[in-house]
Scaffold this motif. Structure first.
Motif, PDB file in Angstrom:
ATOM      1  N   HIS A  14      -1.079  -4.134   6.462  1.00 53.19           N
ATOM      2  CA  HIS A  14      -0.109  -2.851   5.840  1.00 53.19           C
ATOM      3  C   HIS A  14       0.795  -3.165   5.838  1.00 53.19           C
ATOM      4  O   HIS A  14       1.681  -2.234   5.974  1.00 53.19           O
ATOM      5  CB  HIS A  14      -0.789  -1.814   5.506  1.00 53.19           C
ATOM      6  N   THR A  56       2.212   2.791   6.301  1.00 52.56           N
ATOM      7  CA  THR A  56       2.337   1.628   6.194  1.00 52.56           C
ATOM      8  C   THR A  56       4.128   1.028   7.066  1.00 52.56           C
ATOM      9  O   THR A  56       3.995   1.789   7.351  1.00 52.56           O
ATOM     10  CB  THR A  56       2.940   1.062   4.688  1.00 52.56           C
ATOM     11  N   GLY A  86       0.249  -1.657  -0.266  1.00 52.66           N
ATOM     12  CA  GLY A  86      -0.281   0.406   0.093  1.00 52.66           C
ATOM     13  C   GLY A  86       0.925   1.422  -0.009  1.00 52.66           C
ATOM     14  O   GLY A  86      -0.193   2.363   0.112  1.00 52.66           O
TER      15      GLY A  86
END
Length: 656
Positions: free
Chosen positions: A140, A110, A53
């Motif tokens: 993530h 993240t 992500g």
């Protein structure tokens, strides 16, 4: 000396170099990674970050124990124009609390971590109502130790000079983490100034054991040698702590020319210094050893240089510097090869607006301050009064800085950014100092940070820990710091509101304060002081400096003497409860021997405590009660009870 517009440009330029980074894992364990291979590894890791992500312009928190995983992830962020956020993955609650507070400031971040590091956060998250947030983050997260395939490259995004390269969150504050924004322009400007200031040479090689989450470690001893296309060696901090002699042994082996250490590193090395082994080293190529990150102790510099003279260490290699995260790293440097410049000044004339006054070294109020040089290339420095106007040379004032190396501000905090700047764009560092013959002398700090073992600690964090774990509500305790004239680190004081003259109940409060601060933050408390009322500013803030000043003046001597008598009575033979000192030693030994239930009469050797375990126990005891014990004392006093009695005698002898 190379000059680049961005970190990406620098990495691309050295990708064809024959030089690289060397990771030291032990005396005979090293691994070399060429810059080209490092770039390829980072690009492969970028693919995994993007799959988790991460996007250009977003943030990735780097929370790892290993050096190589940190370096690979940092450069993956650079290549993807992702803002790196390095954090220290410590075991203490302080580090875990800081992680979650930083995470709250970065809602879409993240994470790049290792499974064992991430698992350490789970119990803390469960106990503090953060399990859901951690579970959300796990979706993530890239677990670097579980990435086996880096053959697929990520998508590169070229950075511009004004893009953010990384955010350095203040090392000392868990309650209000302060994120210093550093752009590519900031970093490249300061790295160029560092290279100019040290007069880089084609054959330079550097070595550092400073953590890469620290600006000196990352910028000074990874990015700077990379910009110069030079070889550099990195050693884990924990390896240095365990085997301090390996630092200089490796510097000798690899003919290193530049290294670094703050006060506590020199002190740690000297405790295990072996003159016969040191004489076998050849440190003649070592031309600069940076000394920074905390106030510089002149005596310690001289002792270190003298101890290593038989190893051919030149007497003029000590390089005392001043810097801070907001400056990227460097603010002032001395001349390369200049002898250590020390001023002996009157301690009573070091307040804001004072004119410094030289005194004889034998004077009661004499204090030695080391000059840290002149501003580095491209960085302006002004010593100013509270209004930001320049003061005369030799006058104590606030240290202000301005230049391309200076951070544009603090992450998501426009008010703090605004309040830290003058109308003409200078940043107030919060430190105090004076210019003597154009050289900076740092005399103190406006902000009340404690400097302990190379780390910054905010007193407000100690207050918060006591509120959370000792039942002392906020506003009823205030931490502060004092430093003895020849000491190299601050002592922690905790002042606690107490009504009445009977100190019997307060003695238990004092023991609780010491235990909680030690267990939760790893900080020894020099004194817990009962106080009826706190001095405050007109805005209601506790005047910690005033408390510390009263302590030094002896205002609480009678109360502290009575508390010492109560402690001694509690520790006398035949009582059921342990004394405070014995409890502290028990906690240290118990932490080093998980899975066992210790008693104060247990023999550590009979329990199978190996050399590493004993070294860990000794390091913790030495940090808590510095200067009283040697490792060999454990052989003569192998139980907590006998060791605490021996330590108590040593302390009593020292006070006599």
């Amino acid at each position: 000396m190379s000059s680049f517009a961005t970190l990406t440009d620098a990495l691309d330029a050295v990708a064809g170099s024959s030089c690289g980074i060397h990771y030291i894992a032990g005396e005979s364990s090293e691994r070399r990674v060429a810059y080209a291979d490092m770039r390829a590894r980072a690009l492969g890791l970028l693919h995994h970050l993007q799959a988790a992500g991460a996007r250009a312009g977003t943030q990735t928190i780097i929370l790892v124990d290993g050096l190589a995983p940190f370096v690979d992830t940092f450069w993956a962020c650079v290549l993807g124009r992702i803002t790196a956020v390095p954090l220290t993955p410590g075991n203490a609650d302080e580090h875990k609390a800081k992680f979650f507070r930083v995470l709250a400031r970065l809602p879409s971040a993240t994470l790049a971590s290792e499974r064992r590091v991430f698992d350490r956060l789970r119990s803390y998250a469960a106990e503090n109502g953060l399990a859901d947030r951690l579970a959300q983050l796990e979706r993530h997260t890239v677990f670097l130790d579980e990435v086996s395939d880096i053959s697929v490259p990520g998508i590169e995004h070229r950075a511009t000079p004004d893009d953010i390269a990384f955010i350095q969150f203040s090392s000392g504050s868990t309650s209000e983490p302060k994120g210093v924004i550093l752009t590519h322009r900031n970093l490249t400007a300061n790295i160029a100034a560092i290279a100019h200031g040290v007069g880089t040479r084609p054959d330079d090689a550097s070595l550092s054991w400073m953590p890469l989450t620290h600006d000196m470690g990352l910028i000074g001893f990874h990015l700077t040698p990379l910009f110069e296309g030079a070889d550099h060696w990195l050693m884990p901090t924990v390896l240095f702590v365990r085997r301090p002699g390996l630092w200089l042994a490796k510097a000798s082996e690899h003919r290193v020319s530049i290294s670094c250490s703050p006060n506590f590193g020199y002190q740690h090395y000297l405790k295990s210094h072996d003159a016969s082994k040191a004489a076998m080293l050849d440190l003649s190529r070592l031309r600069i050893i940076f000394n920074g990150a905390e106030p510089i102790a002149a005596d310690l510099c001289r002792e270190f240089l003298a101890a290593l003279a038989p190893a051919k260490l030149a007497p003029n290699v000590m390089f005392p510097v001043y810097g801070l995260a907001e400056a990227s790293l460097a603010v002032t440097f001395p001349e390369v090869g200049a002898p250590l410049a020390v001023d002996t000044l009157a301690r009573g004339a070091l307040g804001p607006g004072d004119r410094v006054r030289a005194v004889d070294a034998a004077a009661d109020d004499a204090v030695e301050l080391v000059r840290v040089g002149k501003p580095v290339q491209g960085c302006e420095l002004r010593i100013a009064d509270a209004q930001g106007d320049a003061v005369a040379p030799g006058t104590i004032g606030r240290i202000l800085i301005r230049g391309d190396n200076v951070s544009p501000g603090y992450h998501d905090d426009p008010e703090l950014t605004r309040s830290s700047r003058t109308a003409d764009g200078f940043l107030d560092t919060g430190d105090l100092g004076a210019l003597l013959d154009g050289d900076l002398v740092v005399t103190g700090r406006v902000k009340e940070i404690l400097f302990i073992a190379g780390q910054n600690h905010y007193p407000q964090d100690i207050d918060l820990v006591l509120a959370q774990h000792a039942g002392i509500e906020l506003g009823r305790a205030a931490a502060a710091g004092v430093r003895s004239p020849r000491a190299t680190t601050d002592e922690v004081l905790v002042f606690v509101l107490h009504k009445g003259d009977d100190l019997s109940a307060f003695a238990q409060t004092a023991r609780t304060v010491r235990r909680v601060v030690n267990e939760r933050m790893g900080l020894p408390v020099a004194a817990v002081v009962p106080i009826r009322q706190f001095p405050k500013t007109t805005s209601g803030k506790i005047q910690r400096f005033a408390l510390a000043r009263e302590y030094v003046a002896g205002a609480y001597a009678d109360a502290l003497a009575e508390l010492a008598r109560l402690d001694q009575r509690a520790a006398s033979p035949g009582t059921a409860a342990f004394g405070d000192l014995e409890q502290t030693l028990m906690a240290i030994c118990q932490a080093a021997l998980p899975g066992r239930t210790l008693s104060p009469e247990d023999n550590l050797f009979e329990l199978g405590a190996g050399s590493l375990t004993l070294a860990q126990i000794y390091e913790k005891v030495e940090a808590t009660y510095p200067g009283y014990l040697e490792v060999t004392d454990f052989f003569e006093y192998p139980t907590v009870r006998t060791m605490s009695a021996f330590l108590a005698r040593r302390q009593s002898e020292a006070r006599a």
